[in-house]
Design an enzyme around this catalytic site. Structure first.
Site, short mmCIF file in Angstrom:
data_model
loop_
_atom_site.label_atom_id
_atom_site.label_comp_id
_atom_site.label_asym_id
_atom_site.label_seq_id
_atom_site.Cartn_x
_atom_site.Cartn_y
_atom_site.Cartn_z
N GLY A 208 26.84 -11.83 7.44
CA GLY A 208 25.90 -11.89 6.32
C GLY A 208 25.04 -13.13 6.39
O GLY A 208 24.99 -13.80 7.41
N ASN A 209 24.34 -13.40 5.29
CA ASN A 209 23.53 -14.62 5.25
C ASN A 209 23.57 -15.20 3.83
O ASN A 209 24.18 -14.63 2.94
CB ASN A 209 22.10 -14.35 5.72
CG ASN A 209 21.41 -13.32 4.85
OD1 ASN A 209 21.15 -13.55 3.68
ND2 ASN A 209 21.13 -12.15 5.43
N ARG A 210 22.94 -16.35 3.65
CA ARG A 210 23.10 -17.09 2.40
C ARG A 210 22.09 -16.71 1.32
O ARG A 210 22.00 -17.38 0.30
CB ARG A 210 22.94 -18.59 2.68
CG ARG A 210 24.03 -19.18 3.53
CD ARG A 210 23.71 -20.66 3.77
NE ARG A 210 24.60 -21.22 4.75
CZ ARG A 210 25.78 -21.74 4.46
NH1 ARG A 210 26.21 -21.76 3.22
NH2 ARG A 210 26.53 -22.25 5.41
#
Ligand SMILES: Cc1cc2nc3c(=O)[nH]c(=O)nc-3n(C[C@H](O)[C@H](O)[C@H](O)COP(=O)(O)O)c2cc1C
Length: 400
Positions: A208-210
């Site tokens: 995923g990412n932030r």
């Protein structure tokens, strides 16, 4: 500025009790609120509640305090009129200019922005009569926010629910801040993507990412307050649905692509604020990946995800559709942004610098908006909402 004067019109829907919460939000944030319920609304919540919470007398008819000419004065002095809930009946009366009680008179005398938050059963909302009344009100400049989907009176579910009062308050705040300026996105359909995609490795793990989704939600909220019909494609944000916005929840880049392309088919503008994973694991393991004693884990092989922004830009659903991308860069921000704008083929690219503690999850942003026409619009450090307003300013200029 003087204390802003808000008229809260309440018509006779089951959701009238939620307007008490909206009233509190408005008064606690420094607005002077005059509640004008209809006679039907008082079947649901009594005059004593409205009067005590607002600190003003409450009446439904034009025949009380006639010496003060309330049927004209209340509307004339308002900075904003918000009708929540707005019944099917109230939308019809407002669209046809009827004036048989204090609220309908107020709607005719007000020259300030007007927001309607309709709430009713799905059948009533979808009826052509209601839809035509809503279209008439929007054409005349009112902001009519789409009802939410969910539990209605009794056991029914569907579209027609009053959006969360906190979210209606957000619309009011934005409309008040814009003043009497035309809702310049009225009649437009815009699509916004927000959040970050998650690419599953197994049932419990993902890449995923932030991205928090806050910038995309700010874009959706500001577009709704400027009168647009908004579809928000949200990837893993966990944020409350903005009022008046159709929210489509997605997980992966592939799901996001499907949802965005579907919504973009009749959209005037598409803003891709979501952080979409460039790659996904080649294989998905149906059971949880286990540690193997004494062995190194298998390497994760990645494959490319579709480039949604490039696809949207190349195969526009409509020739005049405006496509906006976001580029999060960690270094050489502007040079990388210009290259990306050319590669993707979009009309505008919002370039911002990101890092572990910058932008992601924060309430603020700082960016430069690059245009395919060579323009550069620097946006100083400030709320994500301010950046959103500038993006819509640039979009509306290109739409007209
Ligand atoms: C229990 C109950 C719930 C109602 N809820 C709604 C509603 O959510 N939306 C709506 O448009 N009408 C609803 N109605 C119908 C309205 O109250 C009715 O159309 C009334 O004439 C509206 O008057 P007003 O627009 O002057 O407030 C409801 C009626 C009852 C008895």
């Amino acid at each position: 500025m003087d204390t802003p004067k808000v008229v809260l019109g309440v018509s006779g829907g089951i959701a009238a009790y939620k307007a008490c919460e909206l009233l509190r939000r408005l008064t606690e944030s420094g607005h002077d609120v005059r509640v004008v319920p209809t006679a039907s609304a008082l079947h649901f919540v009594g005059a004593a509640t409205w009067s005590a919470l607002s600190g003003h007398p409450v009446s439904t008819e034009v025949w009380d305090d006639v010496h003060e000419v309330p049927h004209v004065r209340i509307g004339q002095h308002a900075d904003l009129v918000v009708v929540a809930p707005a019944t099917a009946d109230m939308l019809a009366k407002a669209a046809h200019g009827l004036a048989d009680d204090l609220l309908t008179n107020t709607l005719l005398t007000a020259r300030c922005p007007v927001v309607f938050a309709p709430a009713m059963h799905t059948e009533m909302w979808e009826h052509p009569a209601t839809q035509e009344n809503v279209a008439t009100l929007r054409r005349r400049g009112a902001v009519v926010i789409e009802p939410a989907v969910g539990r209605l009176t009794g056991v029914d579910t569907g579209k027609g629910r009053l959006p969360d009062p906190g979210e209606i308050f957000e619309v009011c705040r934005r409309v008040l801040a814009r003043g009497v300026r035309e809702p310049d996105l009225a009649g437009r359909h815009v699509v916004v993507s927000a959040g970050g995609t998650r690419e599953p490795l197994d049932p419990v793990r993902f890449l995923g990412n932030r991205s928090s989704g806050k910038q995309g939600y700010a874009l959706a909220r500001t577009a709704a307050a400027r009168g647009a019909r908004v579809t928000l494609v949200a990837a893993n944000t966990g944020l409350p649905d903005p009022a008046g916005v159709d929210v489509v929840q997605v997980g992966t880049a592939v799901h996001l692509r499907e949802a965005v392309l579907k919504a973009a088919a009749d959209a005037d503008a598409v803003v891709m604020a979501a952080a979409v994973a460039d790659f996904r694991p080649e294989t998905y393991t149906a059971g949880k990946i286990k540690k193997k004693d004494g062995k190194e884990p298998d390497p994760i092989v990645l494959v490319r995800n579709p480039d949604i922004l490039a696809e949207l830009s190349a195969d526009r659903a409509r020739a005049d559709q405006v496509v906006v991308g976001f580029a999060a860069e960690t270094d050489d921000v502007l040079a990388n942004g210009r290259t990306k704008l050319r590669r993707k083929g979009c009309d505008l690219l919002v370039v911002n610098e990101v890092g572990e503690r910058r932008t992601f999850g924060s309430e603020e942003n700082e960016a430069v908006v690059l245009g395919a026409d060579g323009s550069e619009t620097p946006v100083p450090h400030g709320p994500k909402e301010a950046l959103a307003e500038i993006v819509w300013d640039l979009v509306t200029r290109r739409l007209s």
